[in-house]
Design a protein around this motif. Sequence first.
Motif, PDB file in Angstrom:
ATOM      1  N   THR A  86      -9.523  -4.943  -4.659  1.00 16.69           N
ATOM      2  CA  THR A  86      -9.087  -4.145  -5.787  1.00 16.69           C
ATOM      3  C   THR A  86      -8.807  -2.743  -5.275  1.00 16.69           C
ATOM      4  OG1 THR A  86      -9.582  -3.727  -8.126  1.00 16.69           O
ATOM      5  CG2 THR A  86     -11.359  -3.337  -6.581  1.00 16.69           C
ATOM      6  N   TRP A  87      -7.796  -2.076  -5.834  1.00 14.79           N
ATOM      7  CA  TRP A  87      -7.446  -0.741  -5.359  1.00 14.79           C
ATOM      8  C   TRP A  87      -6.788   0.067  -6.467  1.00 14.79           C
ATOM      9  CZ3 TRP A  87      -2.308   0.622  -5.492  1.00 14.79           C
ATOM     10  CH2 TRP A  87      -1.399  -0.432  -5.600  1.00 14.79           C
ATOM     11  N   VAL A  88      -6.846   1.389  -6.327  1.00 19.13           N
ATOM     12  CA  VAL A  88      -6.196   2.303  -7.269  1.00 19.13           C
ATOM     13  C   VAL A  88      -5.739   3.524  -6.488  1.00 19.13           C
ATOM     14  CG1 VAL A  88      -8.403   3.351  -7.954  1.00 19.13           C
ATOM     15  CG2 VAL A  88      -6.420   3.513  -9.487  1.00 19.13           C
ATOM     16  N   TYR A  89      -4.555   4.063  -6.863  1.00 18.58           N
ATOM     17  CA  TYR A  89      -3.936   5.178  -6.145  1.00 18.58           C
ATOM     18  C   TYR A  89      -3.253   6.101  -7.150  1.00 18.58           C
ATOM     19  CZ  TYR A  89      -0.374   7.475  -3.222  1.00 18.58           C
ATOM     20  OH  TYR A  89       0.443   8.392  -2.607  1.00 18.58           O
ATOM     21  N   VAL A  90      -3.431   7.406  -6.978  1.00 18.47           N
ATOM     22  CA  VAL A  90      -2.765   8.410  -7.814  1.00 18.47           C
ATOM     23  C   VAL A  90      -1.717   9.093  -6.940  1.00 18.47           C
ATOM     24  CG1 VAL A  90      -3.052  10.473  -9.236  1.00 18.47           C
ATOM     25  CG2 VAL A  90      -4.866   8.754  -9.157  1.00 18.47           C
ATOM     26  N   PRO A  91      -0.425   8.741  -7.109  1.00 21.23           N
ATOM     27  CA  PRO A  91       0.627   9.301  -6.249  1.00 21.23           C
ATOM     28  C   PRO A  91       0.698  10.833  -6.269  1.00 21.23           C
ATOM     29  CG  PRO A  91       1.473   7.433  -7.478  1.00 21.23           C
ATOM     30  CD  PRO A  91       0.114   7.736  -8.029  1.00 21.23           C
ATOM     31  N   ASP A  92       0.494  11.453  -7.435  1.00 24.19           N
ATOM     32  CA  ASP A  92       0.583  12.916  -7.538  1.00 24.19           C
ATOM     33  C   ASP A  92      -0.425  13.650  -6.654  1.00 24.19           C
ATOM     34  OD1 ASP A  92       2.533  12.528  -9.424  1.00 24.19           O
ATOM     35  OD2 ASP A  92       1.290  13.095 -11.132  1.00 24.19           O
ATOM     36  N   THR A  93      -1.625  13.077  -6.526  1.00 26.67           N
ATOM     37  CA  THR A  93      -2.694  13.757  -5.792  1.00 26.67           C
ATOM     38  C   THR A  93      -2.989  13.134  -4.435  1.00 26.67           C
ATOM     39  OG1 THR A  93      -4.438  12.387  -6.760  1.00 26.67           O
ATOM     40  CG2 THR A  93      -3.807  14.399  -7.972  1.00 26.67           C
ATOM     41  N   GLY A  94      -2.551  11.899  -4.250  1.00 28.34           N
ATOM     42  CA  GLY A  94      -2.850  11.190  -3.005  1.00 28.34           C
ATOM     43  C   GLY A  94      -4.239  10.578  -2.979  1.00 28.34           C
ATOM     44  N   ASP A  95      -4.993  10.713  -4.071  1.00 30.52           N
ATOM     45  CA  ASP A  95      -6.343  10.134  -4.124  1.00 30.52           C
ATOM     46  C   ASP A  95      -6.254   8.620  -4.274  1.00 30.52           C
ATOM     47  OD1 ASP A  95      -7.493  12.635  -3.937  1.00 30.52           O
ATOM     48  OD2 ASP A  95      -7.700  12.866  -6.114  1.00 30.52           O
ATOM     49  N   SER A  96      -7.145   7.927  -3.590  1.00 29.95           N
ATOM     50  CA  SER A  96      -7.165   6.471  -3.691  1.00 29.95           C
ATOM     51  C   SER A  96      -8.573   5.941  -3.465  1.00 29.95           C
ATOM     52  CB  SER A  96      -6.209   5.844  -2.676  1.00 29.95           C
ATOM     53  OG  SER A  96      -6.659   6.094  -1.360  1.00 29.95           O
ATOM     54  N   ALA A  97      -8.787   4.710  -3.891  1.00 29.91           N
ATOM     55  CA  ALA A  97     -10.051   4.020  -3.665  1.00 29.91           C
ATOM     56  C   ALA A  97      -9.764   2.524  -3.620  1.00 29.91           C
ATOM     57  CB  ALA A  97     -11.039   4.340  -4.781  1.00 29.91           C
ATOM     58  N   GLU A  98     -10.593   1.809  -2.880  1.00 28.65           N
ATOM     59  CA  GLU A  98     -10.418   0.357  -2.793  1.00 28.65           C
ATOM     60  C   GLU A  98     -11.741  -0.316  -2.499  1.00 28.65           C
ATOM     61  OE1 GLU A  98      -9.235  -0.194   1.907  1.00 28.65           O
ATOM     62  OE2 GLU A  98      -7.738  -0.640   0.402  1.00 28.65           O
ATOM     63  N   ASP A  99     -11.777  -1.598  -2.742  1.00 28.18           N
ATOM     64  CA  ASP A  99     -12.907  -2.440  -2.366  1.00 28.18           C
ATOM     65  C   ASP A  99     -12.332  -3.788  -1.966  1.00 28.18           C
ATOM     66  OD1 ASP A  99     -15.516  -3.432  -1.990  1.00 28.18           O
ATOM     67  OD2 ASP A  99     -15.529  -4.254  -4.021  1.00 28.18           O
ATOM     68  N   VAL A 100     -12.516  -4.159  -0.727  1.00 28.93           N
ATOM     69  CA  VAL A 100     -12.025  -5.431  -0.212  1.00 28.93           C
ATOM     70  C   VAL A 100     -13.173  -6.099   0.526  1.00 28.93           C
ATOM     71  CG1 VAL A 100     -10.375  -6.564   1.324  1.00 28.93           C
ATOM     72  CG2 VAL A 100      -9.691  -4.525   0.055  1.00 28.93           C
ATOM     73  N   TYR A 103     -16.251 -12.162  -1.831  1.00 25.88           N
ATOM     74  CA  TYR A 103     -17.077 -12.133  -3.029  1.00 25.88           C
ATOM     75  C   TYR A 103     -17.018 -13.460  -3.783  1.00 25.88           C
ATOM     76  CZ  TYR A 103     -16.785  -7.118  -2.169  1.00 25.88           C
ATOM     77  OH  TYR A 103     -16.846  -5.873  -1.594  1.00 25.88           O
ATOM     78  N   THR A 104     -18.024 -13.701  -4.615  1.00 26.48           N
ATOM     79  CA  THR A 104     -18.074 -14.928  -5.406  1.00 26.48           C
ATOM     80  C   THR A 104     -17.505 -14.757  -6.807  1.00 26.48           C
ATOM     81  OG1 THR A 104     -20.313 -14.416  -6.139  1.00 26.48           O
ATOM     82  CG2 THR A 104     -20.088 -15.829  -4.185  1.00 26.48           C
ATOM     83  N   SER A 105     -17.518 -13.519  -7.368  1.00 26.28           N
ATOM     84  CA  SER A 105     -17.030 -13.378  -8.741  1.00 26.28           C
ATOM     85  C   SER A 105     -16.158 -12.156  -9.000  1.00 26.28           C
ATOM     86  CB  SER A 105     -18.195 -13.380  -9.729  1.00 26.28           C
ATOM     87  OG  SER A 105     -19.099 -12.336  -9.445  1.00 26.28           O
ATOM     88  N   TYR A 106     -16.389 -11.023  -8.331  1.00 25.52           N
ATOM     89  CA  TYR A 106     -15.544  -9.852  -8.591  1.00 25.52           C
ATOM     90  C   TYR A 106     -15.520  -8.904  -7.398  1.00 25.52           C
ATOM     91  CZ  TYR A 106     -19.789  -7.095  -9.514  1.00 25.52           C
ATOM     92  OH  TYR A 106     -20.990  -6.452  -9.401  1.00 25.52           O
ATOM     93  N   ALA A 107     -14.450  -8.098  -7.351  1.00 24.18           N
ATOM     94  CA  ALA A 107     -14.319  -7.010  -6.370  1.00 24.18           C
ATOM     95  C   ALA A 107     -14.238  -5.706  -7.148  1.00 24.18           C
ATOM     96  CB  ALA A 107     -13.069  -7.186  -5.517  1.00 24.18           C
ATOM     97  N   GLY A 108     -14.831  -4.690  -6.636  1.00 22.17           N
ATOM     98  CA  GLY A 108     -14.852  -3.387  -7.299  1.00 22.17           C
ATOM     99  C   GLY A 108     -16.282  -2.968  -7.531  1.00 22.17           C
ATOM    100  N   PRO A 109     -16.428  -1.852  -8.115  1.00 17.64           N
ATOM    101  CA  PRO A 109     -15.440  -0.979  -8.722  1.00 17.64           C
ATOM    102  C   PRO A 109     -14.763  -0.059  -7.699  1.00 17.64           C
ATOM    103  CG  PRO A 109     -17.617  -0.056  -9.050  1.00 17.64           C
ATOM    104  CD  PRO A 109     -17.799  -1.368  -8.340  1.00 17.64           C
ATOM    105  N   ALA A 110     -13.568   0.394  -8.049  1.00 20.51           N
ATOM    106  CA  ALA A 110     -12.845   1.406  -7.273  1.00 20.51           C
ATOM    107  C   ALA A 110     -12.473   2.520  -8.249  1.00 20.51           C
ATOM    108  CB  ALA A 110     -11.599   0.805  -6.626  1.00 20.51           C
ATOM    109  N   TYR A 111     -13.009   3.722  -8.011  1.00 20.02           N
ATOM    110  CA  TYR A 111     -12.834   4.850  -8.932  1.00 20.02           C
ATOM    111  C   TYR A 111     -11.930   5.931  -8.343  1.00 20.02           C
ATOM    112  CZ  TYR A 111     -17.181   3.161 -11.117  1.00 20.02           C
ATOM    113  OH  TYR A 111     -18.151   2.399 -11.725  1.00 20.02           O
TER     114      TYR A 111
END
Length: 149
Positions: A86-100, A103-111
Motif C-alpha cells: 500500500t502506498w500514498v504520495y502527495v505530488p505537491d510536497t513530495g511526501d510519501s509513505a508505503e508498506d510492502v 501479510y495474511t490479511s492487510y498491508a498498511g497503514p501508510a500515512y
Amino acid sequence: MRTMRNVADVGALTVLAVGSATAFSATASAAPNVTPQGVCGKAYKTVNSAPIGSLGTVYLTYNPANGENCVATIRSNPGTVKTMGTWVYVPDTGDSAEDVGNYTSYAGPAYVYGKGHCVSWGGSISNTYVTVENSNCASLKERRVTEVR
C-alpha cells in the motif's frame, strides 16, 4: 482429598484449554472483519477506494483533525501469506509513505499529510496492482490503472 485435587486440576486445565481455544478462534475469525478504520484509526474516514481485482480493496482515508491521509490494502479472503503493498504520495510536497511485505490479511497503514492537496495512492496483492492518480482533487480528473504483472 487427593482425588478432589486431581478433579479440580483437570477442571482447571479444561477451562484453560477451552478459554485458549476460544481466544485463538476469536482472533482467527476476526481477520475477515478488518476495516480501514481498524488499520488507520477510528478518526479516519474512508474517502475513496479501489478494487484490486477480486483479491481485495485498497482504501484511502482522511482524518480532518490532523489533515492526514492513510491508505490500507485489505484482502477479501485472508489466509496464507501473500505479498501485499500500500502506498500514498502527495505530488505537491513530495511526501510519501508505503508498506510492502508478506501479510495474511492487510498491508498498511501508510500515512502522509495531505490537507488541501491532491494525492496519488494505490495497493497490490500478489501480482495485481492498482494505482489512483490525482485523487480527491477539485480541478483534476482522477486516473485509475489496474494491472497484472
